[in-house]
Design an enzyme around this catalytic site. Sequence first.
Site: not given
Length: 161
Positions: A114-116, A120
Amino acid sequence: MNHHYRKHAKRRDCNEQFRLEAEITARLDHPGVVSVYGFGRTPDGRLCYAMRFIQGETLEVEIAKAHAPQKSGKDLGDSFFHRNRVIELRKMLGEFISVCQTIAYANNRGILHRDIKPDNIMLGKYGDTLVVDWGLAMPVDRDDSARASGEATLMPSSNSE
């Protein structure tokens, strides 16, 4: 609800989210996920976990370098920078494929990152490509294709203390 209760409830929610991040990261046994060595509390009671230190840079930095203006290659021939550009792009494509494989593995285990984003993705100095910051990750039901992967569902334990 008084201020003290809200502050404590928010801290409890943050602790539960932190514990979930640590557990998910530790249980995703894949070369594209950073190894977690231990989980516990600091002497003053704060939750903490120890993980591998990654020496390298983010994919975001590598993308910025690839888009930076190139120096003139007149003294080295016109094809020098073109050839280097192709090599850089192939290297980034390999890193992108590695990220896709890591995320596919996590999805097959029932975990969504959920935070690609490029910031990151860490590119280690030994050629490793690692997906980091699983803080927003969440377990989800797996579909038939995920079950067919042969990977076991990763169901995090309860978030209770």
